[in-house]
Design a protein around this motif. Sequence first.
Motif, mmCIF file in Angstrom:
data_model
loop_
_atom_site.group_PDB
_atom_site.id
_atom_site.type_symbol
_atom_site.label_atom_id
_atom_site.label_comp_id
_atom_site.label_asym_id
_atom_site.label_seq_id
_atom_site.Cartn_x
_atom_site.Cartn_y
_atom_site.Cartn_z
ATOM 1 N N THR A 90 0.822 -1.214 0.000
ATOM 2 C CA THR A 90 0.000 0.000 0.000
ATOM 3 C C THR A 90 0.854 1.260 0.000
ATOM 4 O O THR A 90 0.481 2.276 -0.599
ATOM 5 N N PHE A 91 2.006 1.180 0.673
ATOM 6 C CA PHE A 91 2.906 2.330 0.764
ATOM 7 C C PHE A 91 4.273 1.944 0.208
ATOM 8 O O PHE A 91 5.196 1.594 0.962
ATOM 9 N N PRO A 92 4.447 1.984 -1.097
ATOM 10 C CA PRO A 92 5.663 1.465 -1.734
ATOM 11 C C PRO A 92 6.935 2.230 -1.385
ATOM 12 O O PRO A 92 8.039 1.692 -1.568
ATOM 13 N N ASP A 93 6.813 3.458 -0.866
ATOM 14 C CA ASP A 93 8.018 4.207 -0.476
ATOM 15 C C ASP A 93 8.501 3.830 0.918
ATOM 16 O O ASP A 93 9.573 4.276 1.348
ATOM 17 N N MET A 94 7.721 3.047 1.641
ATOM 18 C CA MET A 94 8.139 2.560 2.955
ATOM 19 C C MET A 94 9.066 1.371 2.762
ATOM 20 O O MET A 94 8.732 0.425 2.064
ATOM 21 N N SER A 95 10.220 1.402 3.400
ATOM 22 C CA SER A 95 11.203 0.330 3.214
ATOM 23 C C SER A 95 11.121 -0.744 4.287
ATOM 24 O O SER A 95 11.503 -1.894 4.049
ATOM 25 N N VAL A 96 10.613 -0.384 5.472
ATOM 26 C CA VAL A 96 10.562 -1.321 6.600
ATOM 27 C C VAL A 96 9.256 -1.117 7.351
ATOM 28 O O VAL A 96 8.849 0.028 7.597
ATOM 29 N N ILE A 97 8.603 -2.207 7.711
ATOM 30 C CA ILE A 97 7.468 -2.153 8.636
ATOM 31 C C ILE A 97 7.708 -3.175 9.741
ATOM 32 O O ILE A 97 7.976 -4.351 9.457
ATOM 33 N N ALA A 98 7.653 -2.727 10.975
ATOM 34 C CA ALA A 98 7.846 -3.607 12.129
ATOM 35 C C ALA A 98 6.581 -3.599 12.977
ATOM 36 O O ALA A 98 5.967 -2.535 13.177
ATOM 37 N N VAL A 99 6.194 -4.762 13.469
ATOM 38 C CA VAL A 99 4.959 -4.897 14.241
ATOM 39 C C VAL A 99 5.261 -5.636 15.542
ATOM 40 O O VAL A 99 5.841 -6.726 15.529
ATOM 41 N N THR A 100 4.876 -5.037 16.665
ATOM 42 C CA THR A 100 5.036 -5.713 17.953
ATOM 43 C C THR A 100 3.947 -6.760 18.125
ATOM 44 O O THR A 100 2.807 -6.568 17.696
ATOM 45 N N LEU A 101 4.299 -7.847 18.782
ATOM 46 C CA LEU A 101 3.379 -8.971 18.976
ATOM 47 C C LEU A 101 3.224 -9.199 20.471
ATOM 48 O O LEU A 101 4.067 -9.827 21.110
ATOM 49 N N ASP A 139 10.916 -6.296 5.213
ATOM 50 C CA ASP A 139 11.563 -5.374 4.297
ATOM 51 C C ASP A 139 11.526 -5.986 2.904
ATOM 52 O O ASP A 139 10.839 -6.999 2.680
ATOM 53 N N ALA A 140 12.256 -5.403 1.973
ATOM 54 C CA ALA A 140 12.227 -5.901 0.598
ATOM 55 C C ALA A 140 12.804 -7.300 0.468
ATOM 56 O O ALA A 140 12.522 -8.012 -0.506
ATOM 57 N N ASN A 141 13.586 -7.717 1.453
ATOM 58 C CA ASN A 141 14.261 -9.015 1.380
ATOM 59 C C ASN A 141 13.515 -10.143 2.072
ATOM 60 O O ASN A 141 13.851 -11.307 1.883
ATOM 61 N N GLY A 142 12.519 -9.812 2.892
ATOM 62 C CA GLY A 142 11.808 -10.903 3.541
ATOM 63 C C GLY A 142 11.135 -10.512 4.836
ATOM 64 O O GLY A 142 10.991 -9.329 5.169
ATOM 65 N N PHE A 143 10.736 -11.551 5.577
ATOM 66 C CA PHE A 143 9.970 -11.408 6.813
ATOM 67 C C PHE A 143 10.786 -11.994 7.956
ATOM 68 O O PHE A 143 11.324 -13.099 7.850
ATOM 69 N N TYR A 144 10.901 -11.253 9.059
ATOM 70 C CA TYR A 144 11.734 -11.660 10.187
ATOM 71 C C TYR A 144 10.890 -11.749 11.451
ATOM 72 O O TYR A 144 10.040 -10.887 11.704
ATOM 73 N N LEU A 145 11.167 -12.751 12.267
ATOM 74 C CA LEU A 145 10.546 -12.889 13.578
ATOM 75 C C LEU A 145 11.621 -12.821 14.652
ATOM 76 O O LEU A 145 12.718 -13.365 14.486
ATOM 77 N N SER A 146 11.303 -12.144 15.758
ATOM 78 C CA SER A 146 12.281 -12.000 16.838
ATOM 79 C C SER A 146 12.190 -13.165 17.821
ATOM 80 O O SER A 146 11.263 -13.974 17.788
ATOM 81 N N LYS A 147 13.137 -13.166 18.730
ATOM 82 C CA LYS A 147 13.065 -14.029 19.907
ATOM 83 C C LYS A 147 11.825 -13.667 20.717
ATOM 84 O O LYS A 147 11.373 -12.522 20.718
ATOM 85 N N HIS A 148 11.266 -14.632 21.412
ATOM 86 C CA HIS A 148 10.078 -14.431 22.234
ATOM 87 C C HIS A 148 10.477 -14.328 23.705
ATOM 88 O O HIS A 148 11.294 -15.112 24.193
ATOM 89 N N TYR A 149 9.902 -13.340 24.396
ATOM 90 C CA TYR A 149 10.134 -13.177 25.832
ATOM 91 C C TYR A 149 8.816 -13.352 26.581
ATOM 92 O O TYR A 149 7.771 -12.846 26.142
ATOM 93 N N GLU A 150 8.867 -14.022 27.695
ATOM 94 C CA GLU A 150 7.706 -14.164 28.557
ATOM 95 C C GLU A 150 7.848 -13.172 29.709
ATOM 96 O O GLU A 150 8.774 -13.276 30.528
ATOM 97 N N LEU A 151 6.955 -12.177 29.762
ATOM 98 C CA LEU A 151 6.993 -11.147 30.790
ATOM 99 C C LEU A 151 6.010 -11.549 31.883
ATOM 100 O O LEU A 151 4.797 -11.462 31.699
#
Length: 342
Positions: free
Chosen positions: A232-243, A260-272
């Motif tokens: 939807t926003f082709p000028d945006m290079s990175v979108i990050a979403v908190t889970l 990003d343009a290269n793929g989808f990344y998932l972070s380590k999971h923390y239990e708070l």
Amino acid sequence: MTDFLSLGEIMLRLRSPDHERFFQSPQLEATFGGGEANVAVSLSNYGLNAGFVSALPDNDIGEGAIRELRKFGVDTSRIVRQGDRVGIYFLETGSNQRPSKVVYDRAGSSICEAGPDDFDWDAVFKGAKWFHITGITPALSQSAADMSLAACKAAKQHGVTVSCDFNFRGKLWKYGKSAPEVMRELVKYVDVGIANEEDCQKCLDIHADVDVESGALDTTKYEALTTKVLETFPDMSVIAVTLRESRSADRNGWSACLRDANGFYLSKHYELTDIVDRVGGGDSFASGLIAGLNFYDDHQQSLEFAVAASCLKHTIQGDFNRVSKAEVLHLMGGDASGRVQR
């Protein structure tokens, strides 16, 4: 020279003590905070040259807010002194199945009444490399929305990278415009988007069948959601979403994803498991991501820095994430034991 700038409102934060209900005892704890100010403080704590752009009244409360920012090394020279009041928010900290509550008292504050002509944008962005804004300021008033859009346009004209935490606040959109009407135009100028799943849906009107209430996560749906945002926003290079997996007010699962343009990344999971204060958690992720994108070439590492930084914020009372780069790196390195360091 100030490399990193954020624009928004710093507020007086009035919190009921411990986990008490409002006015259960006749006192409120007074500190300062606010999404964009929180980001500036964190960036300064990581050793980056950070400044805050805002409007504050020329009175003792406004001066107190400025002194608080200066205490953390934040450049306040771009704050204009005008208007009559500092915005306030009241916080009641929840526990277990009782959620936290926020009540805003921001109408008529200096930043609500500020407009695009109140700032010299050429002077603001001289020498800057990064500009951060959120969806909170455009929600305050039409003039604040106009100011936010003008700032983003000026930043792009000066070759400054723009990040935006979409930050939907339903209690603030009261002046006749919907969030998508305003935010979809502003986000056209954004390079790095930051959000949670609700922000994407309610600020940008982008949907991907994500249930924000259940507390359960299906990462394939977030992969689809982030894809839709970049399409939807082709000028945006990175979108990050908190889970965030909200099991109760005191216990959350915490992680994030990035596309990003290269793929989808998932972070380590923390239990708070024993949350001290979750207010400012999203801001600590945003500042951690900004720092990470400047510390690392690898976006996986940038994401891990952001999630570790925001994990630590949940252990700290107040809006500000009072941790150093070294402490974030320590958690990133795998030491989450909480053992006493001697």
